[in-house]
Design a protein around this motif. Structure first.
Motif, PDB file in Angstrom:
ATOM      1  N   ASN A  47       1.100  -0.764   0.289  1.00 38.68           N
ATOM      2  CA  ASN A  47       0.121  -0.110   0.011  1.00 38.68           C
ATOM      3  C   ASN A  47       1.478   0.906   0.088  1.00 38.68           C
ATOM      4  O   ASN A  47       1.770   1.671   0.749  1.00 38.68           O
ATOM      5  CB  ASN A  47      -1.284  -0.022   1.472  1.00 38.68           C
ATOM      6  N   ILE A  66      -1.879  -1.382  -3.540  1.00 40.57           N
ATOM      7  CA  ILE A  66      -3.333  -0.957  -3.344  1.00 40.57           C
ATOM      8  C   ILE A  66      -2.728   0.232  -3.188  1.00 40.57           C
ATOM      9  O   ILE A  66      -2.447   0.920  -2.394  1.00 40.57           O
ATOM     10  CB  ILE A  66      -3.704  -1.831  -1.535  1.00 40.57           C
ATOM     11  N   LYS A  67      -3.499   0.896  -3.983  1.00 39.77           N
ATOM     12  CA  LYS A  67      -3.019   2.261  -3.899  1.00 39.77           C
ATOM     13  C   LYS A  67      -3.928   3.856  -3.168  1.00 39.77           C
ATOM     14  O   LYS A  67      -4.687   4.178  -2.410  1.00 39.77           O
ATOM     15  CB  LYS A  67      -3.809   3.644  -5.240  1.00 39.77           C
ATOM     16  N   LYS A  68      -3.399   4.179  -2.141  1.00 40.58           N
ATOM     17  CA  LYS A  68      -3.325   4.906  -0.765  1.00 40.58           C
ATOM     18  C   LYS A  68      -3.246   6.986  -1.491  1.00 40.58           C
ATOM     19  O   LYS A  68      -2.571   7.247  -2.082  1.00 40.58           O
ATOM     20  CB  LYS A  68      -2.990   4.294   0.084  1.00 40.58           C
ATOM     21  N   ILE A  98      -4.665  -0.668   5.498  1.00 41.66           N
ATOM     22  CA  ILE A  98      -5.384  -2.325   4.196  1.00 41.66           C
ATOM     23  C   ILE A  98      -6.668  -2.707   5.436  1.00 41.66           C
ATOM     24  O   ILE A  98      -6.848  -3.281   5.578  1.00 41.66           O
ATOM     25  CB  ILE A  98      -3.946  -3.074   3.993  1.00 41.66           C
ATOM     26  N   SER A 101     -11.686  -4.487   1.797  1.00 40.52           N
ATOM     27  CA  SER A 101     -12.056  -4.515   0.639  1.00 40.52           C
ATOM     28  C   SER A 101     -10.704  -4.026  -0.748  1.00 40.52           C
ATOM     29  O   SER A 101     -11.023  -4.636  -1.818  1.00 40.52           O
ATOM     30  CB  SER A 101     -13.028  -3.110   0.411  1.00 40.52           C
ATOM     31  N   ASP A 102      -9.985  -4.066   0.157  1.00 39.97           N
ATOM     32  CA  ASP A 102      -8.646  -3.618  -0.359  1.00 39.97           C
ATOM     33  C   ASP A 102      -8.066  -4.884  -1.321  1.00 39.97           C
ATOM     34  O   ASP A 102      -7.680  -4.816  -2.187  1.00 39.97           O
ATOM     35  CB  ASP A 102      -7.671  -3.311   0.533  1.00 39.97           C
ATOM     36  N   THR A 128      -9.424  -7.012   9.374  1.00 42.22           N
ATOM     37  CA  THR A 128      -8.198  -7.238   8.071  1.00 42.22           C
ATOM     38  C   THR A 128      -7.794  -7.523   8.705  1.00 42.22           C
ATOM     39  O   THR A 128      -7.945  -9.499   7.962  1.00 42.22           O
ATOM     40  CB  THR A 128      -7.144  -6.091   8.268  1.00 42.22           C
TER      41      THR A 128
END
Length: 269
Positions: A47, A66-68, A98, A101-102, A128
């Motif tokens: 992420n 995972i783009k944050k 994280i 849904s990611d 998570t």
């Protein structure tokens, strides 16, 4: 079957004495080079906001981003060139969790286990961990990130202190093995409910605490160049051997050897 390695990729500034250098970092980054060599069926999930950081990974086909809206930044300061066991670490404490849904849609169909590498308390919420536990495979945790807090008395923005976590027992209920160093073991105590604790102590070696305790000697290294990421390298090497041969002693000895090889070079293994 695939080993899934999850955690932030970072921008790192390394300061050794008066020498400075910048590089990509994060436990998942360092571990990917070990898994690429010794446990080829792996997937790294990171992420961050800066997707170019993954360009340095050993195999881009085995990385998912995972783009944050932020990226972890770390400064690793080693004040003594002749003693790289001594380190001061600083961080921006990026708040980029994280979430389940990611992960939905990017996890492989068949999974050998999870390696989770939080760098601070934001990275892996309990929801998570509960989600990952539902896959009913081993979960290996690098615990240091959950113990990190900003030390406002030292530096308003970046300084780090380690402190116990009031929901640590909840966190440990989701994992099978934890990796930490001796100072962290002293902080949380060893009366924890996990199958295995792998405790490293730099040049003093390591020990694995489970049904019994196994001592692992450090492999001597006469030319220590860079210790950043050494614990992450040890962890990945240990897991690689442990999953393939299921021997604590062989896994510890192998991890010690690979960690010593990493020490000889600047950067990853």
């Amino acid at each position: 079957m695939t080993l899934v390695v999850i955690g932030p990729v970072t921008k790192d500034l390394i300061v050794i004495g008066d020498e400075k250098s910048q590089k990509v970092g994060g436990a998942t980054y360092y571990q990917s080079f070990v898994f690429d060599k010794f446990y080829n069926d792996y997937l790294a999930i990171v992420n961050c906001s800066d997707e170019t950081l993954v360009d340095d990974f050993p195999d881009l086909s085995k990385v998912r981003v995972i783009k944050k809206d932020d990226t972890h930044f770390f400064i690793n300061k080693y004040p003594f060139k002749d003693n790289l066991d001594v380190r001061q670490q600083l961080s921006n404490f990026a708040d980029i969790p994280i979430l389940p849904s990611d992960l939905e849609g990017i996890l492989p169909d068949k999974i050998d286990g999870f390696v989770i590498n939080p760098l601070n308390r934001h990275d892996f919420p309990l929801e998570t961990l509960e989600y990952l536990k539902g896959f009913d495979v081993p979960i290996f945790l690098s615990i240091q990130g959950f113990l990190r807090l900003p030390d406002r008395q030292v530096n308003e923005n970046y300084a780090i202190k380690l402190d116990n976590f009031d929901i640590l027992p909840n966190i440990l209920s989701y994992v099978d093995a934890i990796f930490l160093d001796e100072s962290e073991a002293n902080l949380i105590g060893e009366d924890v409910h996990v199958d295995e604790m792998v405790i490293t102590n730099g040049s003093q070696g390591s020990r694995i605490v489970g049904a019994s305790e196994t001592r692992i000697d450090a492999v001597p290294c006469d030319n220590v160049v860079d210790t950043t990421g050494c614990g992450d390298t040890y962890m990945a090497a240990y897991i690689s051997k442990r999953l393939l041969e299921n021997s604590v002693k062989k896994s510890g000895d192998f991890a010690s050897k690979i960690a010593a090889e990493k020490l000889k070079n600047f950067g990853h293994f």
